[in-house]
Design a protein around this motif. Structure first.
Motif, short mmCIF file in Angstrom:
data_model
loop_
_atom_site.label_atom_id
_atom_site.label_comp_id
_atom_site.label_asym_id
_atom_site.label_seq_id
_atom_site.Cartn_x
_atom_site.Cartn_y
_atom_site.Cartn_z
N ARG A 201 0.84 -1.20 0.00
CA ARG A 201 0.00 0.00 0.00
C ARG A 201 0.87 1.25 0.00
NH1 ARG A 201 -2.79 3.32 4.07
NH2 ARG A 201 -4.70 4.16 3.12
N ALA A 202 1.95 1.22 0.76
CA ALA A 202 2.85 2.37 0.79
C ALA A 202 3.45 2.63 -0.58
CB ALA A 202 3.95 2.14 1.82
N LEU A 203 3.65 1.56 -1.34
CA LEU A 203 4.19 1.71 -2.69
C LEU A 203 3.12 2.15 -3.69
CD1 LEU A 203 6.42 -1.50 -2.81
CD2 LEU A 203 7.23 0.86 -2.78
N GLY A 204 1.86 2.12 -3.24
CA GLY A 204 0.78 2.53 -4.11
C GLY A 204 0.34 1.48 -5.10
N SER A 205 0.75 0.22 -4.89
CA SER A 205 0.42 -0.83 -5.86
C SER A 205 0.10 -2.15 -5.17
CB SER A 205 1.58 -1.03 -6.83
OG SER A 205 2.79 -1.30 -6.09
N PRO A 206 -0.90 -2.19 -4.29
CA PRO A 206 -1.19 -3.45 -3.59
C PRO A 206 -1.56 -4.60 -4.52
CG PRO A 206 -2.94 -1.84 -3.25
CD PRO A 206 -1.80 -1.11 -3.88
N GLU A 207 -2.23 -4.28 -5.64
CA GLU A 207 -2.64 -5.36 -6.56
C GLU A 207 -1.46 -5.99 -7.28
OE1 GLU A 207 -6.09 -5.02 -9.06
OE2 GLU A 207 -6.80 -3.29 -7.93
N ALA A 208 -0.30 -5.34 -7.23
CA ALA A 208 0.88 -5.91 -7.89
C ALA A 208 1.51 -7.03 -7.06
CB ALA A 208 1.91 -4.82 -8.14
N PHE A 209 1.04 -7.20 -5.83
CA PHE A 209 1.57 -8.22 -4.94
C PHE A 209 0.47 -9.23 -4.60
CE2 PHE A 209 4.23 -4.54 -4.39
CZ PHE A 209 5.52 -5.06 -4.24
N PRO A 210 0.77 -10.51 -4.62
CA PRO A 210 2.00 -11.13 -5.11
C PRO A 210 2.05 -11.08 -6.64
CG PRO A 210 0.42 -12.82 -4.55
CD PRO A 210 -0.20 -11.52 -4.13
N ALA A 211 3.19 -11.41 -7.19
CA ALA A 211 3.34 -11.41 -8.64
C ALA A 211 2.37 -12.42 -9.25
CB ALA A 211 4.78 -11.76 -9.01
N PRO A 212 1.76 -12.09 -10.39
CA PRO A 212 0.80 -13.04 -11.01
C PRO A 212 1.50 -14.32 -11.44
CG PRO A 212 1.31 -11.22 -12.49
CD PRO A 212 1.92 -10.86 -11.17
N LYS A 213 0.74 -15.41 -11.35
CA LYS A 213 1.26 -16.70 -11.78
C LYS A 213 1.41 -16.72 -13.30
CE LYS A 213 -0.84 -19.34 -8.00
NZ LYS A 213 -1.79 -20.44 -7.65
N VAL A 214 2.43 -17.39 -13.76
CA VAL A 214 2.63 -17.54 -15.20
C VAL A 214 1.64 -18.57 -15.72
CG1 VAL A 214 4.25 -18.19 -17.02
CG2 VAL A 214 5.08 -16.96 -14.99
N LYS A 215 0.80 -18.15 -16.67
CA LYS A 215 -0.19 -19.06 -17.22
C LYS A 215 0.46 -19.99 -18.24
CE LYS A 215 -4.29 -16.18 -16.56
NZ LYS A 215 -5.48 -15.55 -17.20
N ARG A 216 0.21 -21.27 -18.08
CA ARG A 216 0.75 -22.26 -19.00
C ARG A 216 -0.33 -22.71 -19.97
NH1 ARG A 216 4.01 -26.13 -14.64
NH2 ARG A 216 5.45 -24.50 -13.88
N VAL A 217 0.08 -22.94 -21.18
CA VAL A 217 -0.86 -23.43 -22.19
C VAL A 217 -1.18 -24.89 -21.89
CG1 VAL A 217 -1.22 -23.88 -24.64
CG2 VAL A 217 0.05 -21.84 -23.92
N ARG A 218 -2.47 -25.18 -21.73
CA ARG A 218 -2.87 -26.55 -21.42
C ARG A 218 -3.07 -27.35 -22.71
NH1 ARG A 218 -8.02 -25.61 -17.66
NH2 ARG A 218 -8.30 -23.93 -19.18
N PRO A 219 -2.61 -28.59 -22.77
CA PRO A 219 -2.88 -29.41 -23.95
C PRO A 219 -4.37 -29.72 -24.07
CG PRO A 219 -1.90 -30.72 -22.19
CD PRO A 219 -1.83 -29.29 -21.74
N HIS A 220 -4.79 -30.08 -25.27
CA HIS A 220 -6.20 -30.37 -25.51
C HIS A 220 -6.37 -31.84 -25.86
CE1 HIS A 220 -10.32 -29.22 -26.24
NE2 HIS A 220 -10.30 -29.88 -27.39
N ARG A 221 -7.44 -32.44 -25.34
CA ARG A 221 -7.72 -33.85 -25.60
C ARG A 221 -9.16 -34.01 -26.09
NH1 ARG A 221 -5.07 -36.56 -20.10
NH2 ARG A 221 -2.96 -35.74 -20.43
N TYR A 222 -9.42 -35.23 -26.59
CA TYR A 222 -10.75 -35.55 -27.10
C TYR A 222 -11.21 -36.86 -26.47
CZ TYR A 222 -9.51 -32.14 -30.68
OH TYR A 222 -9.12 -31.01 -31.32
#
Length: 328
Positions: A201-222
């Motif tokens: 909050r003091a930094l003015g960016s509470p939503e920046a913490f924690p760092a977002p997770k890296v999204k991985r591309v999920r394989p597709h099945r049938y």
């Protein structure tokens, strides 16, 4: 977080704690354990009515242990992550056999399906042990208070903030703060009792913490789900006891694969699992495939205990029968 901030948070929690059905006084270890298992990767809003149904049907761990597996799995249907249900059954049986829940984190950790977090939460909340329970809400609050981007590192940093003799209460205070005020998006910082100590909050960016997770591309099945009808009944089977959706009611079909089958589907349901996505193709067949199963009345499908994947596939097939069309 120093002792002053910890006390401020505890004072705030006494006045603003969420009213949840598993927070009895005194705490019931069965309800504490059951709620923690249900809440893994599932919201409080989703869990609350299902929890109430569970404890009404099986009010004690002994009653749950004595229930047929199929009934427990059927009651779990729709909550997802079905390995939790199988672990729930195994744990209930182990607890009933030993005559009750063990009271320490170390002993709880030895029960089937209890990971580090659940064992710590039950030990701290139900039995008052100084065990540290760190969930995603706690990690997020800690990441912002300490200004640490990495979730796990933030959780570790929070361990030193838990006041002796009050670990269970403090864990719930942090969880409630993360759920109601220190939310992932649009945190309500003016309402936070420990805002003065929050580095994010003091930094003015509470939503920046924690760092977002890296999204991985999920394989597709049938996959193919065979659609066998006999008047107003549908042929269902029970999936093998181990593996994905183990022990759950389902439409019959072969193993899923990476190649799209050449099949004339009347409906296709696309479903997202944690590690992959799936197109389940519902394909009519004149007779049920070989193997054990049962005819389920269409009007009673809600009581069959179908997991979401198959419930949605059945709904799509029934809709296609009402309004015939080729699934895209």
């Amino acid at each position: 977080m120093d002792a002053t901030a910890a006390n401020l948070l505890l004072d705030h929690h006494r006045d603003h704690a969420r009213d949840l059905p598993w927070r009895m006084t005194p705490r019931d270890p069965y309800r504490t354990w059951l709620s923690e298992v249900m809440l893994q990767q599932t919201t409080v809003a989703t869990v609350t009515p299902r929890f109430l149904r569970f404890v009404e049907r099986w009010p004690t761990v002994e009653a749950l242990a004595a229930a047929p597996d199929e009934e427990v799995l059927g009651e779990w249907a729709g909550l997802g992550y079905y390995a939790r249900a199988r672990n729930l059954i195994a744990c209930a049986c182990a607890v009933a056999a030993r005559g009750g829940f063990p009271r320490t984190e170390g002993a709880l950790r030895k029960l089937p399906g209890l990971g580090a977090y659940t064992a710590a939460a039950v030990a701290a909340i139900a039995f008052g042990e100084d065990a540290v329970a760190i969930d995603t809400n706690v990690e997020r609050v800690a990441a912002r208070v300490f200004g640490i981007g990495d979730r796990k590192a933030a959780g570790e940093a929070a361990r030193g903030s838990f006041p002796a003799g009050r670990h269970g209460e403090f864990a719930e205070a942090l969880m409630d703060l993360g759920a109601s005020i220190c939310r992932p998006k649009a945190p309500n910082c003016p309402a936070c009792p420990i805002a003065a100590q929050c580095k994010a909050r003091a930094l003015g960016s509470p939503e920046a913490f924690p760092a977002p997770k890296v999204k991985r591309v999920r394989p597709h099945r049938y996959g193919i789900a065979w659609w066998a009808r006999r008047g107003d009944e549908v042929w269902l089977v029970r999936r093998p006891g181990s593996g994905l959706l183990g022990g759950m009611a389902a439409l019959p079909g072969p193993e899923w694969g990476e190649e799209r089958p050449a099949a004339n589907a009347i409906a296709i349901h696309r479903h997202g699992f944690t590690h992959f996505t799936l197109d389940l193709m519902v394909v009519p067949c004149a007779e049920p495939p070989p193997g054990e199963g049962w005819w389920q009345p269409v009007g009673e499908l809600a009581s069959a205990g179908l997991p979401t994947l198959y419930r949605r596939a059945v709904e799509a097939a029934l809709e296609a029968e009402r309004e015939p069309r080729l699934a895209a």
